[in-house]
Design a protein around this motif. Structure first.
Motif, PDB file in Angstrom:
ATOM      1  N   ASP B 127       0.834  -1.193   0.000  1.00 24.60           N
ATOM      2  CA  ASP B 127       0.000   0.000   0.000  1.00 24.60           C
ATOM      3  C   ASP B 127       0.876   1.255   0.000  1.00 24.60           C
ATOM      4  O   ASP B 127       0.654   2.189  -0.747  1.00 24.60           O
ATOM      5  CB  ASP B 127      -0.882  -0.044   1.246  1.00 24.60           C
ATOM      6  CG  ASP B 127      -2.075   0.844   1.119  1.00 24.60           C
ATOM      7  OD1 ASP B 127      -2.480   1.091  -0.035  1.00 24.60           O
ATOM      8  OD2 ASP B 127      -2.606   1.294   2.137  1.00 24.60           O
ATOM      9  N   ARG B 128       1.888   1.214   0.853  1.00 25.52           N
ATOM     10  CA  ARG B 128       2.709   2.403   1.013  1.00 25.52           C
ATOM     11  C   ARG B 128       3.542   2.675  -0.234  1.00 25.52           C
ATOM     12  O   ARG B 128       3.699   3.837  -0.639  1.00 25.52           O
ATOM     13  CB  ARG B 128       3.601   2.231   2.236  1.00 25.52           C
ATOM     14  CG  ARG B 128       4.416   3.456   2.526  1.00 25.52           C
ATOM     15  CD  ARG B 128       4.751   3.569   3.963  1.00 25.52           C
ATOM     16  NE  ARG B 128       3.564   3.676   4.790  1.00 25.52           N
ATOM     17  CZ  ARG B 128       3.576   3.573   6.121  1.00 25.52           C
ATOM     18  NH1 ARG B 128       4.705   3.304   6.732  1.00 25.52           N
ATOM     19  NH2 ARG B 128       2.469   3.709   6.811  1.00 25.52           N
ATOM     20  N   VAL B 129       4.074   1.612  -0.843  1.00 25.04           N
ATOM     21  CA  VAL B 129       4.904   1.807  -2.044  1.00 25.04           C
ATOM     22  C   VAL B 129       4.044   2.434  -3.154  1.00 25.04           C
ATOM     23  O   VAL B 129       4.464   3.392  -3.810  1.00 25.04           O
ATOM     24  CB  VAL B 129       5.508   0.469  -2.506  1.00 25.04           C
ATOM     25  CG1 VAL B 129       6.089   0.611  -3.909  1.00 25.04           C
ATOM     26  CG2 VAL B 129       6.594   0.048  -1.544  1.00 25.04           C
ATOM     27  N   VAL B 130       2.828   1.906  -3.302  1.00 26.09           N
ATOM     28  CA  VAL B 130       1.934   2.494  -4.310  1.00 26.09           C
ATOM     29  C   VAL B 130       1.676   3.957  -3.979  1.00 26.09           C
ATOM     30  O   VAL B 130       1.716   4.830  -4.848  1.00 26.09           O
ATOM     31  CB  VAL B 130       0.612   1.701  -4.393  1.00 26.09           C
ATOM     32  CG1 VAL B 130      -0.373   2.408  -5.292  1.00 26.09           C
ATOM     33  CG2 VAL B 130       0.886   0.298  -4.888  1.00 26.09           C
ATOM     34  N   GLY B 131       1.447   4.227  -2.697  1.00 24.46           N
ATOM     35  CA  GLY B 131       1.229   5.606  -2.269  1.00 24.46           C
ATOM     36  C   GLY B 131       2.395   6.492  -2.636  1.00 24.46           C
ATOM     37  O   GLY B 131       2.225   7.591  -3.171  1.00 24.46           O
ATOM     38  N   VAL B 132       3.606   6.003  -2.380  1.00 21.61           N
ATOM     39  CA  VAL B 132       4.804   6.803  -2.679  1.00 21.61           C
ATOM     40  C   VAL B 132       4.900   7.064  -4.183  1.00 21.61           C
ATOM     41  O   VAL B 132       5.194   8.181  -4.618  1.00 21.61           O
ATOM     42  CB  VAL B 132       6.068   6.079  -2.158  1.00 21.61           C
ATOM     43  CG1 VAL B 132       7.325   6.742  -2.713  1.00 21.61           C
ATOM     44  CG2 VAL B 132       6.096   6.120  -0.647  1.00 21.61           C
ATOM     45  N   VAL B 133       4.629   6.024  -4.984  1.00 22.82           N
ATOM     46  CA  VAL B 133       4.705   6.192  -6.444  1.00 22.82           C
ATOM     47  C   VAL B 133       3.714   7.258  -6.905  1.00 22.82           C
ATOM     48  O   VAL B 133       4.053   8.180  -7.668  1.00 22.82           O
ATOM     49  CB  VAL B 133       4.427   4.852  -7.156  1.00 22.82           C
ATOM     50  CG1 VAL B 133       4.241   5.079  -8.645  1.00 22.82           C
ATOM     51  CG2 VAL B 133       5.554   3.882  -6.908  1.00 22.82           C
ATOM     52  N   VAL B 134       2.476   7.167  -6.396  1.00 22.63           N
ATOM     53  CA  VAL B 134       1.434   8.115  -6.829  1.00 22.63           C
ATOM     54  C   VAL B 134       1.818   9.534  -6.425  1.00 22.63           C
ATOM     55  O   VAL B 134       1.770  10.471  -7.237  1.00 22.63           O
ATOM     56  CB  VAL B 134       0.074   7.709  -6.215  1.00 22.63           C
ATOM     57  CG1 VAL B 134      -0.942   8.796  -6.448  1.00 22.63           C
ATOM     58  CG2 VAL B 134      -0.387   6.410  -6.804  1.00 22.63           C
ATOM     59  N   VAL B 135       2.235   9.689  -5.162  1.00 23.62           N
ATOM     60  CA  VAL B 135       2.567  11.032  -4.678  1.00 23.62           C
ATOM     61  C   VAL B 135       3.755  11.584  -5.445  1.00 23.62           C
ATOM     62  O   VAL B 135       3.774  12.758  -5.842  1.00 23.62           O
ATOM     63  CB  VAL B 135       2.843  10.991  -3.165  1.00 23.62           C
ATOM     64  CG1 VAL B 135       3.438  12.314  -2.702  1.00 23.62           C
ATOM     65  CG2 VAL B 135       1.560  10.715  -2.412  1.00 23.62           C
ATOM     66  N   SER B 136       4.759  10.746  -5.711  1.00 25.37           N
ATOM     67  CA  SER B 136       5.934  11.298  -6.390  1.00 25.37           C
ATOM     68  C   SER B 136       5.611  11.658  -7.839  1.00 25.37           C
ATOM     69  O   SER B 136       6.166  12.623  -8.367  1.00 25.37           O
ATOM     70  CB  SER B 136       7.121  10.337  -6.314  1.00 25.37           C
ATOM     71  OG  SER B 136       6.731   9.041  -6.682  1.00 25.37           O
ATOM     72  N   ALA B 137       4.679  10.917  -8.484  1.00 26.13           N
ATOM     73  CA  ALA B 137       4.273  11.297  -9.838  1.00 26.13           C
ATOM     74  C   ALA B 137       3.616  12.671  -9.820  1.00 26.13           C
ATOM     75  O   ALA B 137       3.937  13.540 -10.652  1.00 26.13           O
ATOM     76  CB  ALA B 137       3.313  10.260 -10.406  1.00 26.13           C
ATOM     77  N   ALA B 138       2.738  12.876  -8.839  1.00 26.39           N
ATOM     78  CA  ALA B 138       2.081  14.182  -8.737  1.00 26.39           C
ATOM     79  C   ALA B 138       3.108  15.280  -8.490  1.00 26.39           C
ATOM     80  O   ALA B 138       3.063  16.347  -9.104  1.00 26.39           O
ATOM     81  CB  ALA B 138       1.040  14.154  -7.618  1.00 26.39           C
ATOM     82  N   LEU B 139       4.047  15.000  -7.582  1.00 27.98           N
ATOM     83  CA  LEU B 139       5.071  15.999  -7.280  1.00 27.98           C
ATOM     84  C   LEU B 139       5.901  16.320  -8.508  1.00 27.98           C
ATOM     85  O   LEU B 139       6.260  17.481  -8.741  1.00 27.98           O
ATOM     86  CB  LEU B 139       5.977  15.487  -6.152  1.00 27.98           C
ATOM     87  CG  LEU B 139       5.366  15.515  -4.758  1.00 27.98           C
ATOM     88  CD1 LEU B 139       6.359  14.986  -3.744  1.00 27.98           C
ATOM     89  CD2 LEU B 139       4.945  16.934  -4.389  1.00 27.98           C
ATOM     90  N   LEU B 140       6.195  15.299  -9.314  1.00 28.61           N
ATOM     91  CA  LEU B 140       7.009  15.514 -10.508  1.00 28.61           C
ATOM     92  C   LEU B 140       6.313  16.487 -11.458  1.00 28.61           C
ATOM     93  O   LEU B 140       6.927  17.430 -11.973  1.00 28.61           O
ATOM     94  CB  LEU B 140       7.252  14.178 -11.209  1.00 28.61           C
ATOM     95  CG  LEU B 140       8.176  14.247 -12.424  1.00 28.61           C
ATOM     96  CD1 LEU B 140       9.605  14.500 -11.970  1.00 28.61           C
ATOM     97  CD2 LEU B 140       8.102  12.963 -13.231  1.00 28.61           C
ATOM     98  N   VAL B 141       4.994  16.261 -11.652  1.00 31.75           N
ATOM     99  CA  VAL B 141       4.246  17.133 -12.570  1.00 31.75           C
ATOM    100  C   VAL B 141       4.213  18.559 -12.046  1.00 31.75           C
ATOM    101  O   VAL B 141       4.522  19.516 -12.758  1.00 31.75           O
ATOM    102  CB  VAL B 141       2.814  16.581 -12.771  1.00 31.75           C
ATOM    103  CG1 VAL B 141       1.975  17.583 -13.539  1.00 31.75           C
ATOM    104  CG2 VAL B 141       2.875  15.261 -13.496  1.00 31.75           C
ATOM    105  N   ILE B 142       3.853  18.686 -10.757  1.00 30.51           N
ATOM    106  CA  ILE B 142       3.808  20.031 -10.167  1.00 30.51           C
ATOM    107  C   ILE B 142       5.175  20.680 -10.257  1.00 30.51           C
ATOM    108  O   ILE B 142       5.317  21.864 -10.599  1.00 30.51           O
ATOM    109  CB  ILE B 142       3.331  19.943  -8.698  1.00 30.51           C
ATOM    110  CG1 ILE B 142       1.893  19.439  -8.657  1.00 30.51           C
ATOM    111  CG2 ILE B 142       3.430  21.297  -8.017  1.00 30.51           C
ATOM    112  CD1 ILE B 142       1.414  19.128  -7.266  1.00 30.51           C
ATOM    113  N   GLY B 143       6.211  19.893  -9.984  1.00 28.15           N
ATOM    114  CA  GLY B 143       7.572  20.411 -10.022  1.00 28.15           C
ATOM    115  C   GLY B 143       7.937  20.925 -11.408  1.00 28.15           C
ATOM    116  O   GLY B 143       8.526  22.002 -11.544  1.00 28.15           O
ATOM    117  N   LEU B 144       7.568  20.170 -12.433  1.00 26.04           N
ATOM    118  CA  LEU B 144       7.880  20.589 -13.805  1.00 26.04           C
ATOM    119  C   LEU B 144       7.217  21.923 -14.122  1.00 26.04           C
ATOM    120  O   LEU B 144       7.862  22.841 -14.650  1.00 26.04           O
ATOM    121  CB  LEU B 144       7.396  19.534 -14.793  1.00 26.04           C
ATOM    122  CG  LEU B 144       8.395  18.431 -15.132  1.00 26.04           C
ATOM    123  CD1 LEU B 144       7.752  17.409 -16.042  1.00 26.04           C
ATOM    124  CD2 LEU B 144       9.620  19.038 -15.796  1.00 26.04           C
TER     125      LEU B 144
END
Lengths: 283, 434
Positions: B127-144
């Motif tokens: 659960d947590r790994v999936v959570g980390v993947v999802v959050v980091s994808a969102a962060l990547l987009v916002i970051g870009l």
């Protein structure tokens, strides 16, 4: 004989006057005679030779199990049937002796004389309560002499005036479900139809709202002939003067099994199937 | 209304009891007690304790995040960094920042999973790994997005000369002038962009709305073909739209290079995107409204004009604003149509005209630093313009009447659902060929 209907968007002859307007007065209750009405959807027959008279100033209830063609019949009465793609019909429907499917009759004109209230309350969400009431007139490009009188009159008939008189400027969607349905009734009454068709008007409402609508139906019956489709036997008994029992037996189109005064249909039906249905034996 | 047994064994309604508790502590109940339960319960009661949310056992959702979970993540990130550094630079002779980053990310995920498995359990770990993947994808987009905005602002703002930027064009540019930025501006480009976009909207939007009505309301002859064509048209590379107008109208001598020719090329791009969004918006207008309108005796055009379009009004406005945002940054179709210009041209119907994307495109390739600065300033202005349009779109897409707060009750799920569907944020595709 099957009458293939022109698509509803087909241009109508503007020179020919609509027959209702000349011979009849708006606002007077009218009588509907349905004669040998059949209906098809995509070539499949769903309703066969229905003969029914809906008396002036009376409430007629159409009862029967689901899928027996009650709603289809109701929609035939104000030419809403032909809106459905692939729908066909036969027979004639006369409003005070004028065939509404006769040549030169315009669907729009017919619907102005024979109004309809739907199962799901559907006030126009982009219009205020007052605009909703006046919508039918706006569509017909009629501007009433006194708008506020007409709004009050229609909402009073719909049994809604006291609840909304201080908030006529609010959007129609701001009302509760039962109030929305009464707004729809008021909207239909504002164009002063001669007949009002109601397609299970209370099926989406709670018992209190249902009761209010039933009161409304009784009150308006003097001014407008009411035809109501209902699944609720008690409701049919409470509000209607006449009753027609529809039934579609297996792999057969819907037919009227029995019709007559409500006391008779519920008290001493002549057909065993009617007796079974009204007493909850099946359906 | 709940009942409680008081110490004496008398049944007392809690609502009647609540009259003596401070009203601020229990707001929902005080209102009811006013009309309901003043008669029963004559004083013999214990003041009930206000309800508290119950503690749930072992929270496993990613939202239930504690200090130790954060520590686990930070620790995993740090150890992954060390591990990958050792492997990358000490054990093997790999190099390259991107490879390092990718290797670090996957090691980090693996360590998070391992650590959580050890400390909690496997299911939580997944659960947590999936959570980390999802959050980091969102962060990547916002970051870009943030990176682009901040970078353009960083290049544009230090040298910006606000007054000159919005009042001058580029005709006074002198290479030798050290103060050149106070002599040049992009007013000619702003005027050009505004004129071209407004003309394109004036031509394109009526056609787009009419097409959408044809597809969804009239459902007339060939509407499936039309829909396919519109979909295909929205995939047209924007440079092709430019070439089309160039070869059909400019090479043949019908038009000269002008803002109007650019508008026509922009219409080609605007039309399909607005049509598709408006069609989606019309589709979610409940069919019951159309039936109700027809049953009142309205002709079809009346139904569309007075019922369907007003119901979808804010959706249509949003579609138009998003369409503008789509074309305002188009460069390729303008190259052969507006052609670009260094000087102000107020008349969109004759002679070359500048526009913001064209100024960016031509100035950023110049050798003069002043012009490169100007290009970034134009880019900054363009981005701000698009941002304003998006904010306007969000404001207009809010349903009418919500903000007044006068809507009574909350018992209209069906209608609310319909509103929510009409006003979903609409995806816009960015053109890739600039």
């Amino acid at each position: 004989m099957t009458t293939t209907l022109p698509p509803s968007s087909a241009p109508t002859d503007p020179d020919r006057p609509a027959s209702f307007s000349g011979t009849h007065v708006l606002g007077e209750p009218g009588q509907i005679d349905a004669d040998g009405v059949c209906a098809w959807f995509g070539g499949r027959i769903v309703l066969e030779s229905v003969d029914l008279v809906m008396e002036k100033s009376k409430v007629t209830a159409l009862i029967g199990p689901s899928g027996c063609g009650k709603s289809t019949f109701l929609r035939i009465l104000n030419r809403m049937h032909e809106v459905v793609p692939g729908a066909q019909l036969a027979g004639s429907v006369e409003l005070d002796g004028v065939d509404i499917y006769g040549p030169g009759q315009r669907a729009m004109e017919t619907r102005r004389h024979i109004g309809m209230v739907f199962q799901k309350p559907n006030p126009f969400p982009a219009m205020t309560i007052a605009e909703n009431v006046l919508a039918g007139l706006k569509f017909s490009r009629i501007s009433p002499a006194n708008k506020s009188d007409l709004i009050e009159e229609s909402l009073t008939k719909g049994g809604l005036w006291n609840e909304v008189k201080d908030r006529l400027g609010e959007l129609g969607g701001a009302l509760s479900g039962g109030q929305q349905q009464r707004l729809c009734i008021a909207r239909s009454l504002a164009v002063k139809p001669r007949v009002l068709l109601m397609d299970e008007p209370c099926s989406a409402l709670d018992p209190t709202s249902t009761l209010r609508i039933e009161q409304t139906i009784k009150e308006i019956a003097d001014e407008v002939t009411v035809v109501i489709v209902t699944h609720n036997m008690q409701q049919a008994q409470r509000v209607s003067d006449y009753c027609a029992f529809f039934l579609a037996e297996e792999n057969q189109p819907g037919r009227v099994i029995e019709s007559g005064r409500t006391e008779m249909i519920f008290g001493e039906p002549t057909d065993q199937r009617t007796f079974d249905y009204v007493n909850g034996q099946f359906g | 209304m709940t009942t409680q047994t008081a110490p004496e064994g008398i049944l007392v309604t809690t609502t009647s009891a609540s009259t003596q508790t401070p009203p601020a502590a229990r707001p929902p109940v005080t209102e009811r007690s006013a009309d309901g339960g003043s008669g029963s319960g004559t004083g013999s009661y214990e003041p009930p304790t206000p309800p508290r949310p119950r503690r749930l056992p072992s929270p496993i959702r990613p939202s239930a995040f504690g200090a130790e979970d954060v520590f686990l993540l930070v620790a995993s990130a740090f150890s992954a960094l060390c591990l990958v550094w050792i492997v990358f630079y000490q054990l093997t002779s790999l190099s390259g920042g991107l490879g390092f980053l990718v290797a670090w990310y996957f090691t980090f995920l693996a360590l998070v999973w391992l650590g959580t498995t050890q400390l909690i359990e496997r299911q939580v770990a997944t659960d947590r790994v999936v959570g980390v993947v999802v959050v980091s994808a969102a962060l990547l987009v916002i970051g870009l997005v943030l990176f682009i905005v901040v970078w353009v602002a960083y290049k544009a703002l230090p040298s910006i000369h606000w007054v000159a930027l919005f009042t001058k064009d580029q005709k006074n540019f002198q290479v030798a002038d050290p103060n050149a930025l106070s002599q040049v501006g992009i007013l000619h480009a702003i005027v050009g962009t505004v004129e071209q976009v407004l003309i394109a909207v004036a031509i394109g939007v009526p056609f787009a709305v009419a097409t959408a009505i044809y597809l969804n309301e009239v459902k007339g002859f060939g509407s499936r073909t039309v829909r396919t064509v519109v979909t295909a048209m929205s995939g047209t590379p924007s440079v092709v739209a430019g070439i089309f107008i160039y070869s059909m109208l400019i090479l043949t001598g019908v038009l000269h290079y002008s803002g109007f020719a650019a508008s026509l090329a922009l219409v080609v791009i605007l039309l399909p995107s607005v049509t598709r969004v408006v069609e989606e918006v019309l589709r979610v207008v409940p069919s019951g409204l159309r039936e109700a309108s027809q049953a009142l005796g309205a002709p079809e055009w009346r139904t569309v004009w007075s019922v369907v379009l007003p119901t979808a009004r804010s959706g249509v406005v949003t579609a138009v604003l998003l369409g503008i945002a789509r074309i305002v940054g188009e460069t390729a179709p303008l190259l052969f149509t507006a052609f670009g210009s260094q000087v102000m041209n107020l008349n969109a119907f004759s002679h070359d005209q500048a526009s913001l994307p064209l100024v960016i495109w031509s100035d950023v390739r110049q050798a003069q630093p002043v012009l490169i600065d100007l290009a970034f300033q134009a880019a900054f202005v363009l981005m701000t313009l698009v941002l304003i349009l998006f904010v306007l779109a969000r404001i207009f897409s809010r349903p009418r009447g919500r903000k007044s707060g006068k809507r009574r009750g909350g018992n209209r799920p069906a209608e609310d659902d319909f509103m929510a569907r009409i006003f979903v944020p609409i995806p816009i595709e960015e053109s890739t060929d600039r």
